[in-house]
Design an enzyme around this catalytic site. Structure first.
Site, PDB file in Angstrom:
ATOM      1  CE1 TYR A 177      -3.524  -2.983   5.397  1.00 11.33           C
ATOM      2  CE2 TYR A 177      -3.135  -0.381   4.770  1.00 11.33           C
ATOM      3  CZ  TYR A 177      -3.306  -1.733   4.166  1.00 11.33           C
ATOM      4  OH  TYR A 177      -3.628  -2.164   3.071  1.00 11.33           O
ATOM      5  CB  SER A 229      -0.958  -0.178   1.282  1.00  6.29           C
ATOM      6  OG  SER A 229      -1.387   1.359   1.520  1.00  6.29           O
ATOM      7  CE  LYS A 251      -0.861  -4.036   3.196  1.00  7.82           C
ATOM      8  NZ  LYS A 251      -0.709  -5.588   2.546  1.00  7.82           N
ATOM      9  CB  VAL A 276      -9.792  -2.306  -4.401  1.00  9.97           C
ATOM     10  CG1 VAL A 276     -10.355  -3.484  -5.150  1.00  9.97           C
ATOM     11  CG2 VAL A 276      -8.154  -1.880  -4.926  1.00  9.97           C
ATOM     12  CB  THR A 325     -11.947  -5.374  -0.904  1.00  6.05           C
ATOM     13  OG1 THR A 325     -11.394  -4.492  -0.162  1.00  6.05           O
ATOM     14  CG2 THR A 325     -11.347  -5.468  -2.393  1.00  6.05           C
TER      15      THR A 325
HETATM   16  N1  LIG Z   1      -8.917  -2.697  -0.703  1.00  2.58           N
HETATM   17  C1  LIG Z   1      -7.940  -1.673  -0.825  1.00  2.58           C
HETATM   18  O1  LIG Z   1      -8.342  -0.801  -0.947  1.00  2.58           O
HETATM   19  C2  LIG Z   1      -6.596  -2.046  -0.480  1.00  2.58           C
HETATM   20  C3  LIG Z   1      -5.729  -0.900  -0.587  1.00  2.58           C
HETATM   21  C4  LIG Z   1      -4.399  -1.024  -0.554  1.00  2.58           C
HETATM   22  C5  LIG Z   1      -3.827  -2.314  -0.272  1.00  2.58           C
HETATM   23  N2  LIG Z   1      -4.942  -3.419  -0.306  1.00  2.58           N
HETATM   24  C6  LIG Z   1      -4.119  -4.704   0.160  1.00  2.58           C
HETATM   25  O2  LIG Z   1      -4.856  -5.517  -0.704  1.00  2.58           O
HETATM   26  C7  LIG Z   1      -4.753  -7.092  -0.036  1.00  2.58           C
HETATM   27  C8  LIG Z   1      -6.134  -7.479  -0.269  1.00  2.58           C
HETATM   28  O3  LIG Z   1      -7.121  -6.746   0.442  1.00  2.58           O
HETATM   29  P1  LIG Z   1      -8.458  -6.678   0.182  1.00  2.58           P
HETATM   30  O4  LIG Z   1      -8.995  -5.301  -0.240  1.00  2.58           O
HETATM   31  O5  LIG Z   1      -9.000  -7.750  -0.754  1.00  2.58           O
HETATM   32  O6  LIG Z   1      -9.113  -7.161   1.705  1.00  2.58           O
HETATM   33  P2  LIG Z   1     -10.045  -8.040   2.283  1.00  2.58           P
HETATM   34  O7  LIG Z   1     -11.211  -8.002   1.149  1.00  2.58           O
HETATM   35  O8  LIG Z   1     -10.570  -7.540   3.622  1.00  2.58           O
HETATM   36  O9  LIG Z   1      -9.725  -9.398   2.144  1.00  2.58           O
HETATM   37  C9  LIG Z   1      -8.539  -9.746   3.165  1.00  2.58           C
HETATM   38  C10 LIG Z   1      -8.050 -11.138   2.826  1.00  2.58           C
HETATM   39  O10 LIG Z   1      -7.232 -11.737   3.555  1.00  2.58           O
HETATM   40  C11 LIG Z   1      -7.416 -12.999   4.176  1.00  2.58           C
HETATM   41  N3  LIG Z   1      -7.018 -13.015   5.749  1.00  2.58           N
HETATM   42  C12 LIG Z   1      -7.030 -11.999   6.493  1.00  2.58           C
HETATM   43  N4  LIG Z   1      -6.366 -12.207   7.546  1.00  2.58           N
HETATM   44  C13 LIG Z   1      -5.794 -13.428   7.514  1.00  2.58           C
HETATM   45  C14 LIG Z   1      -4.889 -14.289   8.075  1.00  2.58           C
HETATM   46  N5  LIG Z   1      -4.551 -14.097   9.277  1.00  2.58           N
HETATM   47  N6  LIG Z   1      -4.442 -15.610   7.489  1.00  2.58           N
HETATM   48  C15 LIG Z   1      -5.145 -15.918   6.173  1.00  2.58           C
HETATM   49  N7  LIG Z   1      -5.654 -14.885   5.504  1.00  2.58           N
HETATM   50  C16 LIG Z   1      -5.962 -13.718   6.194  1.00  2.58           C
HETATM   51  C17 LIG Z   1      -9.063 -12.784   4.680  1.00  2.58           C
HETATM   52  O11 LIG Z   1      -9.532 -14.163   4.764  1.00  2.58           O
HETATM   53  P3  LIG Z   1     -11.142 -14.358   5.351  1.00  2.58           P
HETATM   54  O12 LIG Z   1     -11.849 -13.801   4.199  1.00  2.58           O
HETATM   55  O13 LIG Z   1     -11.085 -15.846   5.303  1.00  2.58           O
HETATM   56  O14 LIG Z   1     -11.288 -13.504   6.441  1.00  2.58           O
HETATM   57  C18 LIG Z   1      -9.527 -12.237   3.024  1.00  2.58           C
HETATM   58  O15 LIG Z   1      -9.509 -13.129   2.010  1.00  2.58           O
HETATM   59  C19 LIG Z   1      -4.587  -6.678   1.367  1.00  2.58           C
HETATM   60  O16 LIG Z   1      -3.013  -7.028   1.536  1.00  2.58           O
HETATM   61  C20 LIG Z   1      -4.643  -5.200   1.780  1.00  2.58           C
HETATM   62  O17 LIG Z   1      -3.762  -4.596   2.477  1.00  2.58           O
HETATM   63  C21 LIG Z   1      -6.088  -3.119  -0.384  1.00  2.58           C
END
Ligand SMILES: NC(=O)c1ccc[n+]([C@@H]2O[C@H](COP(=O)([O-])OP(=O)(O)OC[C@H]3O[C@@H](n4cnc5c(N)ncnc54)[C@H](OP(=O)(O)O)[C@@H]3O)[C@@H](O)[C@H]2O)c1
Length: 187
Positions: free
Chosen positions: A106, A46, A110, A143, A145
């Site tokens: 967070y 991030s 990162k 994103v 999510t």
């Molecule tokens: N969304 C954004 O705007 C954004 C921005 C910058 C970076 N990111 C990064 O993108 C990546 C994906 O995020 P996302 O937006 O898709 O988030 P999300 O929708 O909250 O999904 C997170 C995923 O990580 C899994 N997870 C969480 N804790 C875990 C653990 N201890 N062990 C194994 N799996 C675990 C969750 O599994 P469960 O569903 O089983 O709980 C879920 O599948 C992350 O690294 C996040 O930091 C996202």
């Protein structure tokens, strides 16, 4: 008094995002098969974890410099920064610690993923031809999510675009870099 929720949350975020990523890489590297164009690792990071970000960086210049110096970078050093932060969360002094001021736990997790990406790129560089591994990290943007309560302005497909692009880059042996929207950005 120690806020248990704050400590547990910080520990969980750093364990999952940084130590989880690191452990996964260590488990996967021996299983990666040699290939002519090189194997690829893409870490999801991030922009909040930028070392040089103007608004959300480690304010202590000495601490920042330690992590900026690629030659001095080590796994122990990155772990130590995470442990120092968690110790300060535990004793309640973290707010004066000069850590990133937005989503501190967070952002630090990162920042650790980014610096670990650079460190691994340096280590992988000595692998022989045919067994190279190229490792980069990227920010997907904001994103739609669960993490953003579905409020992001980027679709999941567009958020994944740079990761897929980096994983499939043909004949471009880029490694140890940070990307956003298919462009290299500063750490
Ligand atoms: N969304 C954004 O705007 C954004 C921005 C910058 C970076 N990111 C990064 O993108 C990546 C994906 O995020 P996302 O937006 O898709 O988030 P999300 O929708 O909250 O999904 C997170 C995923 O990580 C899994 N997870 C969480 N804790 C875990 C653990 N201890 N062990 C194994 N799996 C675990 C969750 O599994 P469960 O569903 O089983 O709980 C879920 O599948 C992350 O690294 C996040 O930091 C996202």
């Amino acid at each position: 008094m120690l806020d248990q929720t704050t400590l547990e949350k910080a520990e969980q975020i750093i364990q999952t995002n940084y130590f989880g990523t690191k452990n996964m890489i260590k488990a996967m590297v021996p299983l990666m098969r040699p290939s002519e164009p090189g194997a690829r690792i893409v870490n999801v990071s991030s922009k909040l974890g930028r070392l040089s970000g103007r608004r959300n960086r480690i304010e202590n210049a000495e601490e920042r410099k330690k992590l900026e110096n690629e030659e001095l970078l080590s796994e122990e050093l990155i772990d130590e920064v995470m442990e120092t932060f968690l110790k300060e969360v535990k004793d309640g002094s973290w707010k004066e610690g000069g850590w990133p001021n937005v989503f501190t736990d967070y952002s630090l997790s990162k920042l650790a993923v980014n610096t670990y990406t650079r460190l691994m790129a340096r280590e992988f560089a000595s692998r022989p031809e045919g067994q190279k591994i190229y490792i980069n990290c990227y920010c997907p943007g904001w994103v739609r999510t669960a993490m953003t309560s579905w409020a992001g302005h980027i679709s999941i497909e567009d958020g994944a675009d740079t990761a897929v692009w980096l994983a499939l880059l043909p004949d471009q042996f880029v490694t140890g870099k940070f990307f956003s929207e298919r462009r290299e950005i500063n750490f």
